[in-house]
Design a protein around this motif. Structure first.
Motif, PDB file in Angstrom:
ATOM      1  N   LEU A  68       0.831  -1.210   0.000  1.00  9.21           N
ATOM      2  CA  LEU A  68       0.000   0.000   0.000  1.00  9.21           C
ATOM      3  C   LEU A  68       0.866   1.260   0.000  1.00  9.21           C
ATOM      4  CD1 LEU A  68      -2.235  -1.487   2.800  1.00  9.21           C
ATOM      5  CD2 LEU A  68      -3.026  -1.127   0.468  1.00  9.21           C
ATOM      6  N   LEU A 129      -0.881   3.536   7.653  1.00  7.46           N
ATOM      7  CA  LEU A 129      -2.046   2.938   8.321  1.00  7.46           C
ATOM      8  C   LEU A 129      -2.566   3.807   9.465  1.00  7.46           C
ATOM      9  CD1 LEU A 129      -0.936  -0.806   8.725  1.00  7.46           C
ATOM     10  CD2 LEU A 129      -2.217   0.227   6.826  1.00  7.46           C
ATOM     11  N   SER A 130      -3.875   3.776   9.661  1.00  7.95           N
ATOM     12  CA  SER A 130      -4.460   4.428  10.846  1.00  7.95           C
ATOM     13  C   SER A 130      -3.888   3.805  12.116  1.00  7.95           C
ATOM     14  CB  SER A 130      -5.978   4.257  10.847  1.00  7.95           C
ATOM     15  OG  SER A 130      -6.547   4.902   9.741  1.00  7.95           O
ATOM     16  N   SER A 151      -3.615   8.260   3.535  1.00 11.69           N
ATOM     17  CA  SER A 151      -4.248   6.940   3.344  1.00 11.69           C
ATOM     18  C   SER A 151      -4.916   6.479   4.640  1.00 11.69           C
ATOM     19  CB  SER A 151      -3.209   5.906   2.886  1.00 11.69           C
ATOM     20  OG  SER A 151      -2.138   5.816   3.815  1.00 11.69           O
ATOM     21  N   THR A 152      -4.831   7.287   5.687  1.00 10.71           N
ATOM     22  CA  THR A 152      -5.447   6.924   6.965  1.00 10.71           C
ATOM     23  C   THR A 152      -6.929   7.304   6.931  1.00 10.71           C
ATOM     24  OG1 THR A 152      -4.625   9.054   7.724  1.00 10.71           O
ATOM     25  CG2 THR A 152      -3.359   7.118   8.365  1.00 10.71           C
ATOM     26  N   THR A 153      -7.807   6.314   7.131  1.00 11.53           N
ATOM     27  CA  THR A 153      -9.237   6.573   6.924  1.00 11.53           C
ATOM     28  C   THR A 153     -10.116   6.171   8.111  1.00 11.53           C
ATOM     29  OG1 THR A 153      -9.574   4.417   5.858  1.00 11.53           O
ATOM     30  CG2 THR A 153      -8.966   6.231   4.416  1.00 11.53           C
ATOM     31  N   ALA A 154      -9.515   5.645   9.179  1.00  7.33           N
ATOM     32  CA  ALA A 154     -10.322   5.220  10.335  1.00  7.33           C
ATOM     33  C   ALA A 154     -10.954   6.422  11.028  1.00  7.33           C
ATOM     34  CB  ALA A 154      -9.447   4.466  11.341  1.00  7.33           C
ATOM     35  N   PHE A 202      -7.900   0.458  11.590  1.00  8.77           N
ATOM     36  CA  PHE A 202      -8.687   0.849  10.416  1.00  8.77           C
ATOM     37  C   PHE A 202      -9.731  -0.211  10.082  1.00  8.77           C
ATOM     38  CE2 PHE A 202      -8.827  -0.703   6.059  1.00  8.77           C
ATOM     39  CZ  PHE A 202      -9.779   0.173   5.549  1.00  8.77           C
ATOM     40  N   ASN A 278     -10.812  -0.578   1.901  1.00  6.33           N
ATOM     41  CA  ASN A 278      -9.703   0.255   1.436  1.00  6.33           C
ATOM     42  C   ASN A 278      -8.350  -0.444   1.516  1.00  6.33           C
ATOM     43  OD1 ASN A 278      -9.101   2.803   0.312  1.00  6.33           O
ATOM     44  ND2 ASN A 278      -8.226   3.469   2.271  1.00  6.33           N
ATOM     45  N   GLY A 279      -8.217  -1.421   2.407  1.00  6.02           N
ATOM     46  CA  GLY A 279      -6.949  -2.138   2.537  1.00  6.02           C
ATOM     47  C   GLY A 279      -6.643  -3.037   1.345  1.00  6.02           C
ATOM     48  N   PHE A 329      -4.230   5.696  -3.786  1.00  9.36           N
ATOM     49  CA  PHE A 329      -3.223   6.088  -2.785  1.00  9.36           C
ATOM     50  C   PHE A 329      -2.175   7.030  -3.386  1.00  9.36           C
ATOM     51  CE2 PHE A 329      -4.504   1.910  -0.792  1.00  9.36           C
ATOM     52  CZ  PHE A 329      -5.261   2.501   0.210  1.00  9.36           C
TER      53      PHE A 329
HETATM   54  C1  1QQ Z   1      -6.111   2.951   7.085  1.00 12.74           C
HETATM   55  C2  1QQ Z   1      -6.344   2.616   5.677  1.00 12.74           C
HETATM   56  C3  1QQ Z   1      -5.341   1.744   5.032  1.00 12.74           C
HETATM   57  C4  1QQ Z   1      -5.921   0.442   4.658  1.00 12.74           C
HETATM   58  C5  1QQ Z   1      -4.795   2.437   3.819  1.00 12.74           C
HETATM   59  C6  1QQ Z   1      -3.539   1.857   3.279  1.00 12.74           C
HETATM   60  O1  1QQ Z   1      -7.310   3.078   5.079  1.00 12.74           O
HETATM   61  O2  1QQ Z   1      -5.272   2.345   7.744  1.00 12.74           O
HETATM   62  O3  1QQ Z   1      -6.766   3.876   7.565  1.00 12.74           O
END
Ligand code: 1QQ
Length: 414
Positions: A68, A129-130, A151-154, A202, A278-279, A329
């Motif tokens: 990723l 990663l979140s 890329s952090t989406t949590a 996440f 998303n992962g 990404f």
């Molecule tokens: C997060 C994600 C990851 C899967 C992105 C690489 O969305 O950790 O928040």
């Protein structure tokens, strides 16, 4: 308890590092830029930057998370060249400083500490990663250094602190789109099985959204199966779920484990729809599930078809270099670097940024980031006061594999 120990250790490590790194007033870093020439930046906490403006990139370049993170690296490098070719920050180039954040908390903490204390960056993009952000972002917050997630989406990432923002739209906004798209393709879907990696922040956040969406859409959630991002064998969970005859399976995992789970579900004879979170949102998943990736649906916060000049330029640069369409990404990493460049330009118009001591510059820059509007490959974006991205357009892609069973592409269906 674990969280407390991690944070205390990180804080102590950070202090130790500060004592050694700050005993000399000036940190100098020499690196090689895109054109292969050496560039040196001299920065101290009390005087301004001389030379290119250093921006830190803390993505996973090693470990299983590199599947990723390497897409983020690619997008950031395209942005560095693009904005420097256009004159950088009103004539001063930027210089991206890459520190490998690896796949875990320790790697991200290390990368953040090095970027802040040794490389003296004005701000950071990352981590990947979140799960890493919840440990590493508090270090940026305490040091008063802006950190933009790409890329952090949590749930909860921008709320880590005043200096923490993100250009990666949250799962609550992105994930439901894939469930709606699956239902549009097959309105007869009734029973849903959900899988998620329980050792990742996440994936825990994403599965909550998926499960909520399933219920809101009037579907029956027949089972929730858990696994670990390090697992390779999913026979037990897959068999449990398939016994309940689901019409849709939704997976929240990372690329390697998620891809293996897709493959094993198909090998066990599952023919219904599969949604990945998303992962799994990388073409690196193709080499894991191969022909079995065909049909996998994944919601997107970026489309290569997005109109506008900046996306056209970004898309062309990526296509020329990688011979495939740019992934989400990469677009998000480009957007994060763009936010830094444009915020720095706005600041520089008021006060030359190389005359501002770096500590003060980081704080001024953070304020500027949050007030700006940016026309990026993701579309026009801005930030809420908490640092959450405000973005308009979302999409869903479906993997289409070629007959050879190893190459394929993300076809946009919404
Ligand atoms: C997060 C994600 C990851 C899967 C992105 C690489 O969305 O950790 O928040």
């Amino acid at each position: 308890m674990k969280q407390t120990i991690t944070r205390t250790t990180a804080f102590l490590a950070s202090c130790t590092f500060l004592i050694t790194a700050c005993s000399g007033n000036t940190g100098t870093k020499t690196s090689t830029n895109n054109n292969g020439t050496n560039t040196a930046t001299t920065t101290s906490s009390t005087t301004g930057i001389s030379g290119p403006i250093p921006i830190g990139i803390a993505f996973a370049q090693t470990s299983n998370v590199a599947l990723l993170g390497q897409e983020g690296v690619a997008g950031a490098k395209i942005a560095e060249k693009y904005f420097n070719d256009k004159g950088g920050v009103n004539g001063t180039p930027i210089k991206l400083v890459f520190q490998d954040a690896g796949g875990d908390e320790a790697g991200a903490i290390n990368a953040f500490q090095t970027l802040i204390n040794k490389d003296k960056v004005v701000g950071i993009v990352g981590p990947t990663l979140s799960q890493q952000a919840f440990s590493a972002a508090p270090i940026a917050e305490r040091a008063k250094v802006p950190a933009i997630g790409a890329s952090t989406t949590a749930k909860g990432v921008p709320e880590i602190g005043d200096y923490i923002a993100r250009v990666s739209a949250p799962v609550s906004v992105v994930a439901p789109n894939s469930v709606k798209a699956a239902l549009k393709q097959n309105p007869n879907i009734k029973k849903v099985a959900v899988f998620y990696a329980q050792n990742d922040a996440f994936n825990k956040s994403e599965t909550e959204i998926f499960q909520k969406t399933v219920k809101e859409q009037g579907l029956e959630l027949v089972t929730v199966q858990k696994f670990q991002t390090t697992d390779t064998d999913f026979q037990a969970q897959a068999t449990n779920a398939l016994n309940l005859k689901p019409d849709l399976i939704i997976i929240s995992g990372l690329a390697a484990d998620g891809g293996n789970l897709v493959r094993q579900l198909r090998e066990l004879g599952y023919k219904g729809a599969i949604i990945g979170g998303n992962g799994l949102n990388t073409s690196n998943v193709l080499s894991v599930c191969k022909a079995f990736c065909d049909g996998l649906m994944i919601a997107q916060a970026y489309s290569p078809e997005h109109p506008g000049e900046i996306n056209a330029v970004f898309r062309k640069a990526y296509l020329d270099q990688y011979k495939k369409e740019p992934p989400q990404f990469s677009a998000q990493a480009f957007a994060a670097v763009q936010v830094y460049v444009e915020a720095l330009k706005s600041l520089d118009q008021k006060t030359k940024v190389n005359t501002i001591p770096v500590d003060k510059l980081r704080t001024e820059l953070n304020k500027q980031i949050l007030t700006g509007k940016y026309n990026t490959p993701l579309g026009e974006i801005s930030f809420s006061p908490e640092g959450e991205i405000v973005q308009k357009d979302f999409y869903v892609a479906q993997i289409k594999m070629e007959k050879d069973g190893s190459t394929g592409k993300f076809a946009f269906i919404k």
